[in-house]
Design an enzyme around this catalytic site. Structure first.
Site, PDB file in Angstrom:
ATOM      1  N   THR A 172      46.264  41.190  37.416  1.00 18.74           N
ATOM      2  CA  THR A 172      47.149  40.087  37.814  1.00 18.74           C
ATOM      3  C   THR A 172      46.284  38.830  37.952  1.00 18.74           C
ATOM      4  O   THR A 172      46.039  38.134  36.984  1.00 18.74           O
ATOM      5  CB  THR A 172      47.927  40.406  39.102  1.00 18.74           C
ATOM      6  OG1 THR A 172      47.015  40.868  40.106  1.00 18.74           O
ATOM      7  CG2 THR A 172      48.981  41.474  38.855  1.00 18.74           C
TER       8      THR A 172
ATOM      9  N   LYS B 203      42.199  47.371  39.622  1.00 19.42           N
ATOM     10  CA  LYS B 203      42.540  45.957  39.614  1.00 19.42           C
ATOM     11  C   LYS B 203      42.636  45.518  41.065  1.00 19.42           C
ATOM     12  O   LYS B 203      42.948  46.286  41.968  1.00 19.42           O
ATOM     13  CB  LYS B 203      43.847  45.685  38.860  1.00 19.42           C
ATOM     14  CG  LYS B 203      45.115  46.249  39.477  1.00 19.42           C
ATOM     15  CD  LYS B 203      45.734  45.473  40.614  1.00 19.42           C
ATOM     16  CE  LYS B 203      45.944  44.023  40.278  1.00 19.42           C
ATOM     17  NZ  LYS B 203      46.516  43.291  41.496  1.00 19.42           N
TER      18      LYS B 203
ATOM     19  N   THR C 165      45.884  45.028  47.641  1.00 20.83           N
ATOM     20  CA  THR C 165      46.794  44.910  46.502  1.00 20.83           C
ATOM     21  C   THR C 165      45.996  45.415  45.330  1.00 20.83           C
ATOM     22  O   THR C 165      45.720  44.735  44.375  1.00 20.83           O
ATOM     23  CB  THR C 165      47.290  43.487  46.229  1.00 20.83           C
ATOM     24  OG1 THR C 165      48.187  43.533  45.131  1.00 20.83           O
ATOM     25  CG2 THR C 165      46.197  42.514  45.918  1.00 20.83           C
TER      26      THR C 165
ATOM     27  N   ASN D 188      46.478  30.975  45.372  1.00 15.45           N
ATOM     28  CA  ASN D 188      47.567  31.518  46.169  1.00 15.45           C
ATOM     29  C   ASN D 188      48.637  30.492  46.527  1.00 15.45           C
ATOM     30  O   ASN D 188      49.738  30.853  46.944  1.00 15.45           O
ATOM     31  CB  ASN D 188      47.002  32.170  47.434  1.00 15.45           C
ATOM     32  CG  ASN D 188      46.326  33.486  47.110  1.00 15.45           C
ATOM     33  OD1 ASN D 188      46.980  34.479  46.853  1.00 15.45           O
ATOM     34  ND2 ASN D 188      45.002  33.479  47.072  1.00 15.45           N
TER      35      ASN D 188
END
Length: 427
Positions: free
Chosen positions: A172, A198, A209, A422
Site C-alpha cells: 500500500t 507489507k 497494518t 497520512n
C-alpha cells in the site's frame, strides 16, 4: 504506494527459490485503483498445514475474524486473539490491497464468505481451506464480486517462484517489496523458508497494518507450526513500532506444505522436537529480517532506530520502557533532526510506569555515552555526537542499573513526510 523508495531499503534483494507445494499469481482487480496489481493468490498442495497470529485490536477486520475462525483460535469476549489455535489446513491464500475490509459490518462478513467461495470453486477445495487478508482503507465496503473470474484465471496461471510479484501486489504505502528466505537442514533433507511482508504505517504490536506470510516445504504439523509462530513473533514483529498505532488488520500466516518429506525430512508433530532446533533459528531469522524491513520502510522514514534497554527489573519491563521511547514523537522528531536529545529519552523512560532510578540512568547514542548516573556525561562532546547522529541507523541504549532485564525494539524517525502521506491517504 509511494513512488520514492525509502533510503533505508535493503541494498540487496535475495533470490527467492521456489517452494514445492506453493504456486503464486497476481492480478489487477480494480479493488481501489484501476490497473494496479492488487490481488495475490497463493495455491498450496493438499495437506498444507497453516498457523496464524493476528492483531489484538478490539475492532478487527472481517478477514482477521475469518482466519481466526478457520484456525479454531476464535476470539475472547473483547475480540483479542487467544493465541491457542491448534492450526489447520490450507489450500489457498487470497490477499488484496487497496481496501482493508475493516469496520464494514455484515457487508464485510459477506465479502469474506463470497471471496472464499469464489476461490474454493476455482481450486476445487472447501471455503474453510481458503485464508484471507486485506489491507488498505478502513471503513469502505469491499466489492468481492471483483474477484469473480479473476481468481479462476489466477488459479490457472499460478506458478512457483513468483515471490517478488506477490510481494509487490500486497503493498500500500510501502516503497519496496519485502522478502526474505533461508535454507536449512531438517534431518538429512534441506528445507526452504520463504517470507514476504507489507507494512509502513499504523505499525505497533501486536502486530500492525502489517501482512506477512511465511511458507516452507518442511513437514511440520499445524499445532507445532502454531507454537513456532507464536513464539517467533515476540522478539520480531511484536518488537517493531512505527507510530504506535495498532491496525485492525494485522495478519501473519505460516504455511508448511510438507513436500520435503519426499526427500527424507522427518515429520514434526511438536514444536519441542530437538530436530527442529536449526529450523526454528532459521524461521525466526526470516521473521526478524521481514520485521526489520518493515521498520526500514516506515512512512517517511530516514533513520532506522534500534532501542536497547538493559539493566531493567525484567525483560517485560525493558520492553515497556523501550516501547515508550520508540513511540515518543519527541524522541522520533529529535532523531529526524539529528539531535541527540537525551532529555527526551529520560522523559520517555520516566513516563513508562516501570521501575527506574534517575540517578542510576545512563544513555548512549550510537555507542557514545551522553548521560551517566542522572546527569550529562562529563566527557560529552557535542561535535562527536552530532556527527554520529547523521548515520542512517541510530542506536539508543539505556542502562537502568536495576537488574538483568534486557530487550530490543526497532522503530524509525518521524519526519514531515509521514504527515504528508497520512494527511491525504484516502484521497
Amino acid at each position: 504506494m509511494s513512488s520514492a523508495v525509502s533510503p533505508l531499503a535493503p541494498t540487496e534483494v535475495p533470490e527467492m527459490p521456489a517452494i514445492a507445494g506453493v504456486k503464486l499469481a497476481t492480478a489487477a482487480a480494480g479493488i481501489r485503483y484501476k490497473d494496479r496489481t492488487d490481488v495475490l493468490l497463493a495455491v498450496m498442495d493438499k495437506g498444507t498445514a497453516v498457523a496464524g497470529v493476528f492483531t489484538r485490536s478490539k475492532c478487527p477486520s472481517a478477514p482477521v475474524e475469518w482466519c481466526r475462525a478457520k484456525l479454531g483460535g476464535g476470539k475472547s469476549s473483547k475480540g483479542s486473539f487467544k493465541g491457542n489455535s491448534k492450526g489447520g489446513f490450507a489450500r489457498a491464500l487470497v490477499v488484496n490491497s487497496g481496501n482493508a475490509n475493516a469496520f464494514t459490518g455484515k457487508t464485510g462478513r459477506q465479502s469474506t464468505a463470497l471471496t472464499a467461495a469464489i476461490a474454493a470453486k476455482a481450486l476445487g477445495c472447501r471455503p474453510a481451506e481458503v485464508f484471507l487478508a486485506s489491507t488498505g482503507v478502513i471503513g469502505e465496503p469491499l466489492d468481492a464480486t471483483k474477484f469473480d473470474g479473476v481468481l479462476g484465471t489466477l488459479a490457472g496461471q499460478a506458478v512457483p517462484g513468483e515471490w517478488m510479484n506477490a510481494a509487490k501486489a500486497i503493498m500500500t504505502t510501502d516503497t519496496f517489496p519485502k522478502v526474505a528466505t533461508a535454507t536449512v537442514k531438517l534431518g538429512k533433507a534441506r528445507v526452504t523458508i520463504n517470507g514476504m511482508a507489507k507494512g509502513a504505517g499504523m505499525i505497533a504490536p501486536d502486530m500492525a497494518t502489517m501482512l506477512a506470510f511465511v511458507f516452507t516445504d518442511a513437514p511440520i504439523a499445524a499445532g507445532a507450526l502454531q507454537s513456532l509462530l507464536k513464539s517467533g513473533v515476540e522478539d520480531t514483529f511484536n518488537a517493531v513500532t512505527i507510530d504506535g498505532d495498532t491496525s485492525t488488520s494485522d495478519t501473519l500466516l505460516a504455511f508448511a506444505t510438507g513436500a520435503a518429506a519426499d526427500h527424507g525430512a522427518p515429520k514434526i508433530s511438536r514444536a519441542g522436537d530437538p530436530r527442529l532446533k536449526a529450523f526454528t533459528k532459521a524461521f525466526n531469522a526470516v521473521l526478524a529480517d521481514l520485521a526489520e524491513q518493515v521498520a526500514r520502510d516506515g512512512e517517511g522514514a530516514r533513520k532506522l532506530v534500534e532501542i536497547i534497554v538493559e539493566g531493567a527489573a525484567s525483560k517485560a519491563s525493558a520492553r515497556k520502557i523501550a516501547m515508550s521511547i520508540a513511540n515518543s514523537p519527541l524522541v522520533k522528531t529529535a532523531i529526524a533532526g539529528e539531535d541527540a536529545n537525551w532529555g527526551r529519552v529520560v522523559m520517555a523512560v520516566g513516563k513508562a510506569g516501570e521501575p527506574a532510578d534517575r540517578d542510576k540512568l545512563s544513555i548512549s547514542f550510537n555507542g557514545i555515552r551522553v548521560a551517566n548516573r542522572g546527569a550529562r556525561d562529563p566527557s560529552y562532546d557535542e561535535a562527536e555526537v552530532s556527527a554520529a547522529m547523521k548515520n542512517p541507523k541510530i542506536q539508543i541504549k539505556v542502562a537502568l542499573g536495576l537488574g538483568k532485564g534486557r530487550d530490543r525494539v526497532l522503530t524509525c524517525d518521524l519526519t514531515k513526510e509521514y504527515i504528508a502521506i497520512n494527511g491525504d491517504y484516502r484521497s
